[in-house]
Design a protein around this motif. Sequence first.
Motif, PDB file in Angstrom:
ATOM      1  N   GLY A   1       0.822  -1.194   0.000  1.00  0.00           N
ATOM      2  CA  GLY A   1       0.000   0.000   0.000  1.00  0.00           C
ATOM      3  C   GLY A   1       0.858   1.246   0.000  1.00  0.00           C
ATOM      4  O   GLY A   1       1.986   1.240   0.500  1.00  0.00           O
ATOM      5  N   THR A   2       0.327   2.302  -0.588  1.00  0.00           N
ATOM      6  CA  THR A   2       1.041   3.575  -0.607  1.00  0.00           C
ATOM      7  C   THR A   2       0.034   4.709  -0.756  1.00  0.00           C
ATOM      8  O   THR A   2      -1.179   4.469  -0.801  1.00  0.00           O
ATOM      9  N   VAL A   3       0.539   5.928  -0.840  1.00  0.00           N
ATOM     10  CA  VAL A   3      -0.349   7.082  -0.923  1.00  0.00           C
ATOM     11  C   VAL A   3      -0.522   7.551  -2.362  1.00  0.00           C
ATOM     12  O   VAL A   3       0.247   7.200  -3.250  1.00  0.00           O
ATOM     13  N   ARG A   4      -1.538   8.372  -2.550  1.00  0.00           N
ATOM     14  CA  ARG A   4      -1.790   8.965  -3.857  1.00  0.00           C
ATOM     15  C   ARG A   4      -0.564   9.771  -4.290  1.00  0.00           C
ATOM     16  O   ARG A   4       0.019  10.498  -3.509  1.00  0.00           O
ATOM     17  N   GLY A   5      -0.157   9.627  -5.543  1.00  0.00           N
ATOM     18  CA  GLY A   5       1.019  10.333  -6.039  1.00  0.00           C
ATOM     19  C   GLY A   5       2.265   9.477  -6.096  1.00  0.00           C
ATOM     20  O   GLY A   5       3.255   9.877  -6.704  1.00  0.00           O
ATOM     21  N   SER A   6       2.228   8.305  -5.480  1.00  0.00           N
ATOM     22  CA  SER A   6       3.367   7.381  -5.589  1.00  0.00           C
ATOM     23  C   SER A   6       3.294   6.709  -6.954  1.00  0.00           C
ATOM     24  O   SER A   6       2.611   5.694  -7.122  1.00  0.00           O
ATOM     25  N   ASP A   7       3.991   7.289  -7.920  1.00  0.00           N
ATOM     26  CA  ASP A   7       3.836   6.843  -9.307  1.00  0.00           C
ATOM     27  C   ASP A   7       5.145   6.441  -9.958  1.00  0.00           C
ATOM     28  O   ASP A   7       5.221   6.296 -11.182  1.00  0.00           O
ATOM     29  N   TYR A   8       6.195   6.263  -9.157  1.00  0.00           N
ATOM     30  CA  TYR A   8       7.481   5.873  -9.723  1.00  0.00           C
ATOM     31  C   TYR A   8       8.159   4.905  -8.785  1.00  0.00           C
ATOM     32  O   TYR A   8       8.134   5.115  -7.562  1.00  0.00           O
TER      33      TYR A   8
ATOM     34  N   VAL B   1      -3.936   2.140  -3.052  1.00  0.00           N
ATOM     35  CA  VAL B   1      -3.791   3.481  -2.504  1.00  0.00           C
ATOM     36  C   VAL B   1      -4.574   3.572  -1.199  1.00  0.00           C
ATOM     37  O   VAL B   1      -5.762   3.236  -1.148  1.00  0.00           O
ATOM     38  N   ILE B   2      -3.908   4.025  -0.132  1.00  0.00           N
ATOM     39  CA  ILE B   2      -4.549   4.076   1.190  1.00  0.00           C
ATOM     40  C   ILE B   2      -4.867   5.518   1.605  1.00  0.00           C
ATOM     41  O   ILE B   2      -5.003   5.811   2.784  1.00  0.00           O
ATOM     42  N   GLY B   3      -5.021   6.415   0.613  1.00  0.00           N
ATOM     43  CA  GLY B   3      -5.299   7.816   0.912  1.00  0.00           C
ATOM     44  C   GLY B   3      -4.171   8.686   0.409  1.00  0.00           C
ATOM     45  O   GLY B   3      -3.385   8.268  -0.440  1.00  0.00           O
ATOM     46  N   ASP B   4      -4.105   9.912   0.930  1.00  0.00           N
ATOM     47  CA  ASP B   4      -2.981  10.759   0.543  1.00  0.00           C
ATOM     48  C   ASP B   4      -2.036  10.930   1.720  1.00  0.00           C
ATOM     49  O   ASP B   4      -2.303  10.462   2.836  1.00  0.00           O
ATOM     50  N   GLY B   5      -0.918  11.616   1.469  1.00  0.00           N
ATOM     51  CA  GLY B   5       0.117  11.713   2.488  1.00  0.00           C
ATOM     52  C   GLY B   5      -0.284  12.501   3.711  1.00  0.00           C
ATOM     53  O   GLY B   5       0.289  12.320   4.785  1.00  0.00           O
ATOM     54  N   THR B   6      -1.278  13.382   3.565  1.00  0.00           N
ATOM     55  CA  THR B   6      -1.697  14.195   4.715  1.00  0.00           C
ATOM     56  C   THR B   6      -2.804  13.535   5.513  1.00  0.00           C
ATOM     57  O   THR B   6      -2.959  13.811   6.697  1.00  0.00           O
ATOM     58  N   GLN B   7      -3.582  12.648   4.861  1.00  0.00           N
ATOM     59  CA  GLN B   7      -4.681  11.992   5.563  1.00  0.00           C
ATOM     60  C   GLN B   7      -4.781  10.526   5.137  1.00  0.00           C
ATOM     61  O   GLN B   7      -5.709  10.144   4.416  1.00  0.00           O
TER      62      GLN B   7
ATOM     63  N   ASP C   1      -5.819   6.755   5.159  1.00  0.00           N
ATOM     64  CA  ASP C   1      -7.049   6.111   5.611  1.00  0.00           C
ATOM     65  C   ASP C   1      -6.706   4.910   6.491  1.00  0.00           C
ATOM     66  O   ASP C   1      -6.165   3.910   6.019  1.00  0.00           O
ATOM     67  N   ALA C   2      -7.040   5.006   7.764  1.00  0.00           N
ATOM     68  CA  ALA C   2      -6.676   3.949   8.716  1.00  0.00           C
ATOM     69  C   ALA C   2      -7.309   2.619   8.351  1.00  0.00           C
ATOM     70  O   ALA C   2      -6.703   1.553   8.539  1.00  0.00           O
ATOM     71  N   GLU C   3      -8.532   2.642   7.822  1.00  0.00           N
ATOM     72  CA  GLU C   3      -9.190   1.387   7.452  1.00  0.00           C
ATOM     73  C   GLU C   3      -8.450   0.693   6.314  1.00  0.00           C
ATOM     74  O   GLU C   3      -8.291  -0.530   6.316  1.00  0.00           O
ATOM     75  N   ARG C   4      -8.004   1.463   5.337  1.00  0.00           N
ATOM     76  CA  ARG C   4      -7.279   0.876   4.217  1.00  0.00           C
ATOM     77  C   ARG C   4      -5.921   0.347   4.667  1.00  0.00           C
ATOM     78  O   ARG C   4      -5.454  -0.679   4.180  1.00  0.00           O
ATOM     79  N   VAL C   5      -5.289   1.065   5.587  1.00  0.00           N
ATOM     80  CA  VAL C   5      -4.018   0.575   6.132  1.00  0.00           C
ATOM     81  C   VAL C   5      -4.250  -0.742   6.851  1.00  0.00           C
ATOM     82  O   VAL C   5      -3.494  -1.708   6.690  1.00  0.00           O
TER      83      VAL C   5
END
Length: 300
Positions: free
Chosen positions: A74-81, A90-96, A98-102
């Motif tokens: 799992g990673t955050v939105r924007g991890s594209d490389y 995707v478990i949310g973005d770097g600032t928020q 998502d605990a459920e997805r984690v």
Amino acid sequence: MTPDRALTTAGLALILALGSALARGAPAGGTTIQVQDDRGRGVVLAAPARRAVTLAPHATELVYAAGAGDRLVGTVRGSDYPPAARALPVIGDGTQPDAERVAAARPDLLIAWQPSAAEPLARVMEKLGIPVFYSDPLTLDAIPGAVERMGVLFGTEREARAAAQDMRARLDALKARYASRRPVRVFVQAGLDPIFTLNDASIVSDALRICGGVNVFGQAVVVAPQVTLEGVLAARPEAVLAGVSRPEDTRKNLAAWQAMGLPAARQGHVYGVDADALYRPGPRLIDAAEAICADLDRLR
């Protein structure tokens, strides 16, 4: 969040705890792994991580560089490389995040960046015994070491060490080649409308230094200050450097600075480097530094 979608605190804790236990397994030979993170904290794992979640794109790039991309769940939105990272959940973005997805990812390691964004989730993880490693390389020289530490965390030391040695060789070559070159005054464009820049605390300035560049706003009090056009003109930069998404962005920047009367722009000295490579403190920043050095050398 509606009640039927929400996880109770107890439920979240149970999922995380069970997932962690399944992912970690028993330590091999009773040996633990100990690594110091970029906050100076000692991070201990019972065994090499097999199911990690990253909370920043640069951390994802470091893990792949260490030969452990297949251990990411799992990673955050924007991890594209690298491109393979685009297939990660995707478990949310770097600032928020998502605990459920984690929780659903059942991680045995969380790799975070900014404490302010990761702290709520990190507290839950640490209470459940899931290690949290903070990654924040502040200089180019710190990047190879960051890759090596990822290798230790994931048990891919050989691959990580080889990648780090290559990075150090490239950095040493840049330092040797440009150490005696004439300094070039550079304005780092972090925003154009309004105009923002970066000071010497930024890792971008560290890349400039290796190339013999001097950040004209390096002594600014804040990391990313807003500045005026009059201030930029008074600083007399010989070049402008900006992170860009597309080649045409550099042409637009050049035209904008020419219209604003910047002498460096009139001479064509406005340069663009891939924004993700330039601003992420990961392996591709070395690629960006090589491009910056080449641009400044052409100016000389």
